[in-house]
Design a protein around this motif. Structure first.
Motif, PDB file in Angstrom:
ATOM      1  N   MET A   1      11.802  -3.573 -11.629  1.00 23.68           N
ATOM      2  CA  MET A   1      10.445  -3.967 -11.997  1.00 23.68           C
ATOM      3  C   MET A   1       9.483  -2.791 -11.803  1.00 23.68           C
ATOM      4  SD  MET A   1      10.300  -7.807 -10.318  1.00 23.68           S
ATOM      5  CE  MET A   1       8.838  -8.343 -11.189  1.00 23.68           C
ATOM      6  N   ARG A   2       8.477  -2.703 -12.640  1.00 25.00           N
ATOM      7  CA  ARG A   2       7.542  -1.580 -12.639  1.00 25.00           C
ATOM      8  C   ARG A   2       6.389  -1.850 -11.678  1.00 25.00           C
ATOM      9  NH1 ARG A   2       2.959  -0.228 -15.645  1.00 25.00           N
ATOM     10  NH2 ARG A   2       3.025  -2.301 -16.604  1.00 25.00           N
ATOM     11  N   TYR A   3       6.147  -0.889 -10.765  1.00 22.88           N
ATOM     12  CA  TYR A   3       5.021  -1.056  -9.861  1.00 22.88           C
ATOM     13  C   TYR A   3       3.728  -0.590 -10.536  1.00 22.88           C
ATOM     14  CZ  TYR A   3       6.050   3.867  -8.819  1.00 22.88           C
ATOM     15  OH  TYR A   3       6.307   5.210  -8.914  1.00 22.88           O
ATOM     16  N   GLY A   4       2.609  -1.042 -10.005  1.00 22.10           N
ATOM     17  CA  GLY A   4       1.306  -0.644 -10.520  1.00 22.10           C
ATOM     18  C   GLY A   4       0.505   0.051  -9.447  1.00 22.10           C
TER      19      GLY A   4
ATOM     20  N   GLY B   1      -1.625  -3.296 -13.011  1.00 23.09           N
ATOM     21  CA  GLY B   1      -0.909  -3.912 -11.895  1.00 23.09           C
ATOM     22  C   GLY B   1       0.597  -3.878 -12.018  1.00 23.09           C
ATOM     23  N   GLY B   2       1.128  -3.172 -13.029  1.00 18.33           N
ATOM     24  CA  GLY B   2       2.576  -3.132 -13.206  1.00 18.33           C
ATOM     25  C   GLY B   2       3.111  -4.485 -13.623  1.00 18.33           C
ATOM     26  N   ASP B   3       4.300  -4.815 -13.138  1.00 18.48           N
ATOM     27  CA  ASP B   3       4.930  -6.092 -13.478  1.00 18.48           C
ATOM     28  C   ASP B   3       4.493  -7.226 -12.563  1.00 18.48           C
ATOM     29  OD1 ASP B   3       6.301  -5.099 -15.646  1.00 18.48           O
ATOM     30  OD2 ASP B   3       8.082  -4.552 -14.473  1.00 18.48           O
ATOM     31  N   ASP B   4       3.507  -6.954 -11.713  1.00 15.47           N
ATOM     32  CA  ASP B   4       2.959  -7.993 -10.855  1.00 15.47           C
ATOM     33  C   ASP B   4       1.433  -7.991 -11.007  1.00 15.47           C
ATOM     34  OD1 ASP B   4       3.029 -10.051  -9.019  1.00 15.47           O
ATOM     35  OD2 ASP B   4       2.814  -8.716  -7.304  1.00 15.47           O
ATOM     36  N   PRO B   5       0.958  -8.215 -12.258  1.00 16.15           N
ATOM     37  CA  PRO B   5      -0.473  -8.080 -12.509  1.00 16.15           C
ATOM     38  C   PRO B   5      -1.285  -9.179 -11.854  1.00 16.15           C
ATOM     39  CG  PRO B   5       0.603  -9.020 -14.422  1.00 16.15           C
ATOM     40  CD  PRO B   5       1.691  -8.671 -13.447  1.00 16.15           C
ATOM     41  N   ASP B   6      -2.532  -8.841 -11.512  1.00 15.92           N
ATOM     42  CA  ASP B   6      -3.464  -9.850 -11.019  1.00 15.92           C
ATOM     43  C   ASP B   6      -4.684  -9.855 -11.937  1.00 15.92           C
ATOM     44  OD1 ASP B   6      -5.030  -7.678 -10.347  1.00 15.92           O
ATOM     45  OD2 ASP B   6      -4.621  -7.798  -8.210  1.00 15.92           O
ATOM     46  N   VAL B   7      -5.729 -10.542 -11.534  1.00 17.11           N
ATOM     47  CA  VAL B   7      -6.888 -10.697 -12.416  1.00 17.11           C
ATOM     48  C   VAL B   7      -7.612  -9.384 -12.685  1.00 17.11           C
ATOM     49  CG1 VAL B   7      -7.287 -13.112 -11.856  1.00 17.11           C
ATOM     50  CG2 VAL B   7      -8.362 -11.335 -10.448  1.00 17.11           C
ATOM     51  N   THR B   8      -7.370  -8.345 -11.873  1.00 20.01           N
ATOM     52  CA  THR B   8      -8.057  -7.073 -12.094  1.00 20.01           C
ATOM     53  C   THR B   8      -7.327  -6.170 -13.084  1.00 20.01           C
ATOM     54  OG1 THR B   8      -6.953  -6.025 -10.200  1.00 20.01           O
ATOM     55  CG2 THR B   8      -9.064  -7.111  -9.777  1.00 20.01           C
ATOM     56  N   THR B   9      -6.102  -6.525 -13.465  1.00 20.36           N
ATOM     57  CA  THR B   9      -5.368  -5.708 -14.422  1.00 20.36           C
ATOM     58  C   THR B   9      -6.133  -5.630 -15.741  1.00 20.36           C
ATOM     59  OG1 THR B   9      -3.180  -6.077 -13.473  1.00 20.36           O
ATOM     60  CG2 THR B   9      -3.263  -5.573 -15.812  1.00 20.36           C
TER      61      THR B   9
ATOM     62  N   GLY C   1      -6.417  -2.169  -1.253  1.00 19.00           N
ATOM     63  CA  GLY C   1      -5.130  -1.485  -1.252  1.00 19.00           C
ATOM     64  C   GLY C   1      -4.890  -0.755   0.047  1.00 19.00           C
ATOM     65  N   THR C   2      -3.702  -0.927   0.605  1.00 19.54           N
ATOM     66  CA  THR C   2      -3.329  -0.204   1.822  1.00 19.54           C
ATOM     67  C   THR C   2      -2.288   0.875   1.545  1.00 19.54           C
ATOM     68  OG1 THR C   2      -1.690  -1.924   2.312  1.00 19.54           O
ATOM     69  CG2 THR C   2      -3.842  -2.125   3.362  1.00 19.54           C
ATOM     70  N   SER C   3      -1.450   0.650   0.535  1.00 17.20           N
ATOM     71  CA  SER C   3      -0.424   1.639   0.188  1.00 17.20           C
ATOM     72  C   SER C   3      -0.799   2.419  -1.067  1.00 17.20           C
ATOM     73  CB  SER C   3       0.930   0.953  -0.038  1.00 17.20           C
ATOM     74  OG  SER C   3       0.883   0.125  -1.185  1.00 17.20           O
ATOM     75  N   GLY C   4      -1.773   1.908  -1.818  1.00 19.24           N
ATOM     76  CA  GLY C   4      -2.176   2.550  -3.064  1.00 19.24           C
ATOM     77  C   GLY C   4      -1.412   2.065  -4.275  1.00 19.24           C
ATOM     78  N   ILE C   5      -0.314   1.360  -4.060  1.00 22.65           N
ATOM     79  CA  ILE C   5       0.474   0.858  -5.177  1.00 22.65           C
ATOM     80  C   ILE C   5       0.633  -0.656  -5.076  1.00 22.65           C
ATOM     81  CG2 ILE C   5       1.757   3.026  -5.361  1.00 22.65           C
ATOM     82  CD1 ILE C   5       4.192   1.523  -4.225  1.00 22.65           C
ATOM     83  N   VAL C   6       0.895  -1.274  -6.214  1.00 25.77           N
ATOM     84  CA  VAL C   6       1.170  -2.709  -6.274  1.00 25.77           C
ATOM     85  C   VAL C   6       2.670  -2.864  -6.503  1.00 25.77           C
ATOM     86  CG1 VAL C   6       0.698  -4.867  -7.480  1.00 25.77           C
ATOM     87  CG2 VAL C   6      -1.097  -3.142  -7.271  1.00 25.77           C
ATOM     88  N   GLU C   7       3.354  -3.381  -5.498  1.00 29.31           N
ATOM     89  CA  GLU C   7       4.800  -3.551  -5.601  1.00 29.31           C
ATOM     90  C   GLU C   7       5.117  -4.961  -6.084  1.00 29.31           C
ATOM     91  OE1 GLU C   7       7.191  -1.473  -2.448  1.00 29.31           O
ATOM     92  OE2 GLU C   7       5.290  -1.633  -1.391  1.00 29.31           O
ATOM     93  N   PRO C   8       5.714  -5.074  -7.265  1.00 29.40           N
ATOM     94  CA  PRO C   8       5.999  -6.405  -7.803  1.00 29.40           C
ATOM     95  C   PRO C   8       7.072  -7.117  -6.997  1.00 29.40           C
ATOM     96  CG  PRO C   8       7.008  -4.725  -9.170  1.00 29.40           C
ATOM     97  CD  PRO C   8       6.178  -4.003  -8.155  1.00 29.40           C
TER      98      PRO C   8
END
Length: 376
Positions: free
Chosen positions: A1-4, A63-71, A179-186
């Protein structure tokens, strides 16, 4: 899965590009930053606006493959030169070189107990550090000696925020920059549960049949800071408290210590075993009911029902000096539902805390079990 990448990463990338254009006079169509996770973010720059004294750049949130409302939202950073008089007149320290604030579509904190103090833009600590780091890198590259203002804005942020819990949390006017890690992990819910199972199995494999469990980093940090607890013996359960208990029983765990923030664990006092806000959010109702039983006045109970977060609500309980009895009643309710879920298969103790107050309540055998886990 693609991270964002988080809104924090987008803000830092946009700010870096805008600073580069402002100080160099050149155009940037893309920029690279390194996230706290150590993964590079190669961002395309959009919606650039330039003048002699300021530059605005945008980055589209993905947001990658785990998008939220901000994507899909455009996160803008406007960087401009500041005079010494402006810097000295700000609320920030006058010796700073970078002044960060929120603009259109970025919420403002109106209730205590959040990452930022009341009055600040809802740009959390890690994104602020990321923005400062990236802008400072460009400042040093060009040997610029002055001060810069960085304003983060999200044109659609106020509308997007209506689909989030920001209004309930006491953040008004837009979204939070997070964000704490800078990335969105799906991760699907099943993937999270599978991870919890793997962690418990690892503990069993190491013959650790007495384990500590925490919903997330707050619980882990609390155990480390207050009890010097070995984090290698702790399992993160996310929101899945009930299913974690089920897995622990199935896999042969004998004793389990649950430690968490009152914002999540107050829900367990009502028998809620999945604490995600999408599943249930009756924090104020439960705090009001328990405070009433603890002897708080009707006026305080009514005030608690109108609160936006547990920090604000607990202040009314503390004002009436009922915090000890409140904690005792809350822990009795939590213990009842935890033991009901465990059905005698696992012995469970619990610790509840808040970032502001520290320990709020604990079951009778919690500290003893923590010592058993630590030295077992």
């Amino acid at each position: 899965m693609r991270y964002g990448f988080t809104t924090g990463s987008c803000s830092a990338a946009a700010a870096k590009a805008a600073t580069y254009m402002l100080l160099s006079g050149k155009t940037k169509n893309s920029i690279t930053i390194q996230t706290p996770k150590g993964i590079d973010f190669n961002a395309d720059i959009v919606d650039t606006k330039r003048s002699e004294k300021e530059v605005t750049c945008g980055v589209v949130k993905d947001g990658g493959d785990d998008p939220d409302v901000t994507t899909g939202a455009v996160v803008l950073a406007t960087v401009r030169f500041m005079t010494d008089e402006e810097a000295n007149g700000s609320n920030d320290a006058s010796d700073r070189r970078i002044f960060i604030d929120g603009g259109e579509g970025v919420g403002r904190v109106c209730s205590p107990g959040l990452d930022q103090p009341v009055g600040n833009a809802a740009i959390n600590s890690v994104p602020r550090s990321m923005i400062e780091k990236e802008v400072l890198e460009v400042i040093e590259l060009f040997d610029y000696k002055g001060k810069l203002s960085v304003i983060i804005s999200v044109p659609d942020g106020e509308e997007i925020a209506k689909k989030t819990f920001n209004p309930r949390l006491g953040i008004v006017g837009g979204i939070s920059i997070l964000g704490t890690s800078g990335i969105v992990e799906p991760m699907s819910m099943q993937a999270i549960k599978d991870t919890i199972r793997v962690e418990i199995k690892q503990q069993v494999a190491m013959e650790h049949l007495k384990i500590a469990v925490a919903p997330g980093n707050y619980g882990m940090d609390f155990m480390k800071d207050h009890y010097n607890f070995d984090l290698d013996k702790a399992v993160k359960c996310s929101n899945f408290i009930g299913e974690t208990i089920d897995m622990a029983a199935e896999l042969g765990i004998q004793k389990l210590l649950l430690a968490g923030h009152i914002g999540k664990l107050i829900k367990v006092a009502g028998g809620i075993m999945n604490t995600h806000s999408k599943e249930a959010d009756c924090r104020m109702e439960l705090m009001a009911a328990i405070s009433l039983k603890a002897g708080c006045s009707a006026a305080s109970v009514e005030s608690i029902l109108n609160c936006l977060n547990t920090t604000e609500a607990f202040a009314f309980i503390k004002k009436e000096q009922k915090e000890a009895l409140f904690g005792e009643i809350m822990m009795q309710k939590i213990a009842f539902y935890l033991n009901k879920r465990a059905a005698g298969k696992v012995m469970i103790e619990c610790i509840v805390f808040s970032n502001e107050e520290g320990l709020i309540g604990e079951t009778d055998g919690a500290k003893a079990l923590l010592e058993e886990i630590e030295h077992g």
